[in-house]
Design an enzyme around this catalytic site. Sequence first.
Site, PDB file in Angstrom:
ATOM      1  N   HIS A 164       0.820  -1.219   0.000  1.00  0.00           N
ATOM      2  CA  HIS A 164       0.000   0.000   0.000  1.00  0.00           C
ATOM      3  C   HIS A 164       0.853   1.268   0.000  1.00  0.00           C
ATOM      4  O   HIS A 164       0.383   2.338  -0.394  1.00  0.00           O
ATOM      5  CB  HIS A 164      -0.919  -0.017   1.230  1.00  0.00           C
ATOM      6  CG  HIS A 164      -2.216   0.712   1.061  1.00  0.00           C
ATOM      7  ND1 HIS A 164      -2.295   2.001   0.574  1.00  0.00           N
ATOM      8  CD2 HIS A 164      -3.496   0.345   1.315  1.00  0.00           C
ATOM      9  CE1 HIS A 164      -3.576   2.374   0.544  1.00  0.00           C
ATOM     10  NE2 HIS A 164      -4.319   1.385   0.982  1.00  0.00           N
ATOM     11  N   ASP A 380      -8.879  -4.237 -18.419  1.00  0.00           N
ATOM     12  CA  ASP A 380      -9.054  -5.108 -19.595  1.00  0.00           C
ATOM     13  C   ASP A 380      -7.682  -5.385 -20.225  1.00  0.00           C
ATOM     14  O   ASP A 380      -7.006  -4.470 -20.682  1.00  0.00           O
ATOM     15  CB  ASP A 380      -9.991  -4.403 -20.594  1.00  0.00           C
ATOM     16  CG  ASP A 380     -10.294  -5.243 -21.830  1.00  0.00           C
ATOM     17  OD1 ASP A 380      -9.709  -6.334 -21.971  1.00  0.00           O
ATOM     18  OD2 ASP A 380     -11.109  -4.791 -22.655  1.00  0.00           O
TER      19      ASP A 380
END
Length: 432
Positions: A164, A380
């Site tokens: 993170h 995608d």
Amino acid sequence: MEMANENGFQLSVKLSEPTLVFPAEETKKGLFFLSNLDQNIAVIVRTVYCFKTAERGNEKAVDVIKNALKKVLVHYYPLAGRLTISSEGKLIVDCTGEGALFVEAEANCSMEEIGDITKPDPGTLGKLVYDIPGAKHILQMPPLVAQVTKFKCGGFALGLCMNHCMFDGIGAMEFVNSWGEVARDLPLSIPPVLDRSILKARNPPKIEHLHQEFADIEDKSNTNSLYEDEMVYRSFCFDPDRLKQLKMKAMEDGALDTCTTFEVLSAFVWIARTKALKMLPDQQTKLLFAVDGRAKFNPPLPKGYCGNGIVLTNSVCQAGELTDKPFSFAVRLIQDAIKMVTDSYMRSAIDYFEVTRARPSLACTLLITTWSRLSFHTTDFGWGEPVLSGPVSLPEKEVILFLSHGQERRNINVLLGLPAPVMKIFQDLMQI
């Protein structure tokens, strides 16, 4: 590696030898500064994206994703480096170009058999994300580890393990979406802004606010002992009708002019969890949640800023107030916590860490992290959008996660883990 999920199904994954993926071109070397907002949340986040389309099998998935990673690492070169400790005792990235860790894997089943990935299931989903054997702390883990698992049905999963401190949710989403764009030979729609020195602490530091996010609360109610029981993970779905009911409940006493979905849902779960943990009326309890500061900084952070642009804000009150006062009371506390986040507050939080090196305390605390506004579902790589995506596990026992899903992503899934007897009470309280 075998693990039974709730249905008794065992996912078995065969791993190949991990390899290092280097940036496709020579990249900048040297030390890369991480801001105090990055320092604060250096936890490992594991996510899984599942892809499947009738038009295209998974034969080329590994090559496509691996080659695209080489190219995208040129833009995001610190991810090919290694975390280390600076002379000031803070996390910093040594841009060595060593590369991201990449693992190919094959599963013994079709994708459908792994069940519902919208619920954290570390046992099953953890197999889809590579854990470095023997790594005891974050300095022994590359900032990015990727695993591509091919399923018998022609689908595949991309499992990511990222620190993170490299990204917040928005930065991570932009990175993964950029990786997908490269895989489809498209230019990056949001080129990353890597320089984090715009969030350097002031010299001298100026602490201008009371930062209760760091306050350690005494656990008078002995809630910690409850966690000796077995942890149970559940997800609760709130559709637009249930969310509307919560908003009406918040507004019914006329104390509020307006309220948002996030505010009412956060208040509802904070109250329910406080009751389920049977906190004493005079027990202080804290709610922490991240606010995206990108637009609130003055000047705003540039588009594509890929470090942590989130700041933790907080509400603190007595458990008795939370459970006995009208619902609008808790919603108002959350509204006030959001209003508190200004440029001055965020700069003060950065300086507070500079002076104290304190980390937010999670004693008697609920930390809500919301992914419902993040478009991870748009990623995608050439196989269309993910059929499923979600976190593998919750980073801490105090964390509750909001995820959007369903038609137009208008439903919100609330994911959390609680000790079994506590979860039983919480479940009953989820009825509106």
